[in-house]
Design an enzyme around this catalytic site. Structure first.
Site, PDB file in Angstrom:
ATOM      1  N   ARG A  72      36.982 -75.323 -76.433  1.00  0.00           N
ATOM      2  CA  ARG A  72      37.424 -75.936 -77.684  1.00  0.00           C
ATOM      3  C   ARG A  72      36.757 -75.219 -78.851  1.00  0.00           C
ATOM      4  NH1 ARG A  72      41.067 -77.780 -75.309  1.00  0.00           N
ATOM      5  NH2 ARG A  72      41.756 -79.951 -75.137  1.00  0.00           N
TER       6      ARG A  72
ATOM      7  N   HIS B 183      45.515 -69.635 -78.148  1.00  0.00           N
ATOM      8  CA  HIS B 183      45.339 -70.801 -77.264  1.00  0.00           C
ATOM      9  C   HIS B 183      46.298 -70.700 -76.069  1.00  0.00           C
ATOM     10  CE1 HIS B 183      43.928 -75.256 -77.199  1.00  0.00           C
ATOM     11  NE2 HIS B 183      44.049 -74.774 -75.967  1.00  0.00           N
TER      12      HIS B 183
END
Length: 308
Positions: A223, A271
Site C-alpha cells: 500500500r 497498481h
C-alpha cells in the site's frame, strides 16, 4: 433474494453486475448513491464514500473487492458487522511473479541497462550470483510466504520480517518491532508485502529506510501509505538508495505531473502487481451472500483488530 449495493467510483464495478445476476438469480444490484443502494443488505466496496455504509439501515454484510480492507476501515463510521475480503490463489501467484521480476530488475542491473540503452551506451556490469543478493520481505502472510519460497528456490539469500514469530524453511526470519532494524540492515532489496494497519502507516520513513545498506533498492507492492515518499526521495537523491519499483500510491491513479514519473531510479507501475478478475470477485461475493441468507459461516472474514 438479497439486495446488493456497489460502492466505488462511478462505473468501476459495472463488470460485476452480470456475474452477480447469474450467480444470484433475482438479485437487486444498485450503485451508490442510488435510492435502492441505500436499502441494500450487502455492500460491495472499494474506497466507499465516508459515511455511506453508516447510512444504510438494512446493511448486514460489508464485502471488499480486494484482499485489503484498509480502504473501508479508514472510515471511522463503518458499522460493526461482518466484513469479508477476497482471497484468490491467482493473486498470490501474480504477486510472486511481480516480486520475482522486480527482484531481477535490480539484481541483474536492468534498471541501469535500460537507462544506458536510451543513451546508446554499451556497458556490462559485474554479474552476481543470486546467493550474493539479499532479499528482505516485509510481511509473511500468504503473499510474502509464497514470494519468499520462490526466491529461495532461485537461490537468493532471503530474510523476512513479521509482526509475530514465524518459521519458513530456507528463510532467515525476524519478528517484532525490536527486530525490524536488524532485518532492514541485511536487505539489499526490500520487498514490502505488509497489510495496511494503523501500526504500518508510514512505516517506511527516513529512519527505517536509512537502516537499509547503502545502494539498496525498494519494491513497494503493498500500500502507498506504508511509504513516506519525501523521505524515500531524499535518500534516493543522496545516493543511499539505488532505486525503487513502486506499484502503489496514496493517490491513485498517480497524477501525470507527479515527480515520481520522471524521478531517476524510480519505476512507476500502475497498481498492476496482482489483480483479481471481476469474475472471481463476483463469485466470492455471491458465495458469501448465499451463506449469509442460509445463516452459514462466512468466508474470509476480517479480524478488525488486526486489519486483515
Amino acid at each position: 433474494m438479497i439486495s446488493v449495493a456497489l460502492l466505488s467510483r462511478p462505473g468501476l464495478m459495472d463488470p460485476m453486475k452480470a456475474v452477480l445476476a447469474r450467480e444470484l438469480p433475482g438479485v437487486t444490484v444498485a450503485s451508490w448513491p442510488e435510492p435502492a443502494a441505500r436499502d441494500a443488505e450487502l455492500a460491495v466496496c472499494w474506497k466507499p464514500e465516508p459515511g455511506a455504509l453508516a447510512a444504510m439501515p438494512k446493511l448486514r454484510l460489508i464485502h471488499s473487492i480486494a484482499a485489503g480492507v484498509d480502504n473501508i476501515l479508514s472510515d471511522p463510521t463503518v458499522p460493526d458487522m461482518p466484513l469479508c475480503r477476497i482471497v484468490d490463489p491467482g493473486i498470490t501467484s501474480a504477486m510472486t511473479e511481480f516480486v520475482l521480476w522486480a527482484t531481477l530488475y535490480f539484481h541483474r542491473d536492468f534498471d541501469r541497462v535500460i537507462g544506458n540503452a536510451r543513451d546508446g551506451l554499451w556497458r556490462r556490469y559485474e554479474q552476481r550470483a543470486a546467493g550474493d543478493c539479499r532479499v528482505g520481505i516485509l510481511g509473511l502472510g500468504a503473499l510474502g510466504t509464497d514470494a519468499a519460497r520462490r526466491l529461495v528456490a532461485l537461490g537468493y539469500a532471503v530474510s523476512a520480517w513479521s509482526r509475530s514469530p514465524k518459521q519458513l524453511e530456507g528463510v532467515r526470519t525476524f519478528s517484532g518491532a525490536d527486530a525490524l532494524d536488524d532485518f532492514l540492515s541485511e536487505a539489499d532489496i526490500l520487498v514490502s508485502l505488509l497489510p495496511l494497519t494503523p501500526s504500518t502507516v508510514g512505516l517506511l520513513d527516513a529512519a527505517r529506510l536509512s537502516r537499509l545498506p547503502k545502494g539498496a533498492a525498494l519494491i513497494l507492492c503493498s500500500r502507498g501509505e506504508h511509504l513516506v515518499m519525501d523521505d524515500m526521495l531524499a535518500l534516493l537523491r543522496s545516493g543511499h538508495l539505488r532505486g525503487a519499483v513502486l506499484d502503489v500510491f496514496e493517490q491513485e491513479p498517480l497524477p501525470a505531473d507527479h515527480t515520481l514519473w520522471r524521478e531517476p531510479g524510480v519505476l512507476v507501475t500502475p497498481h498492476m502487481a496482482a489483480i483479481a478478475s471481476w469474475e472471481t470477485i463476483a463469485q466470492q461475493v455471491a458465495e458469501n451472500a448465499r451463506r449469509l441468507l442460509r445463516g452459514e459461516p462466512l468466508l474470509n472474514v476480517v479480524d478488525r483488530v488486526r486489519g486483515y
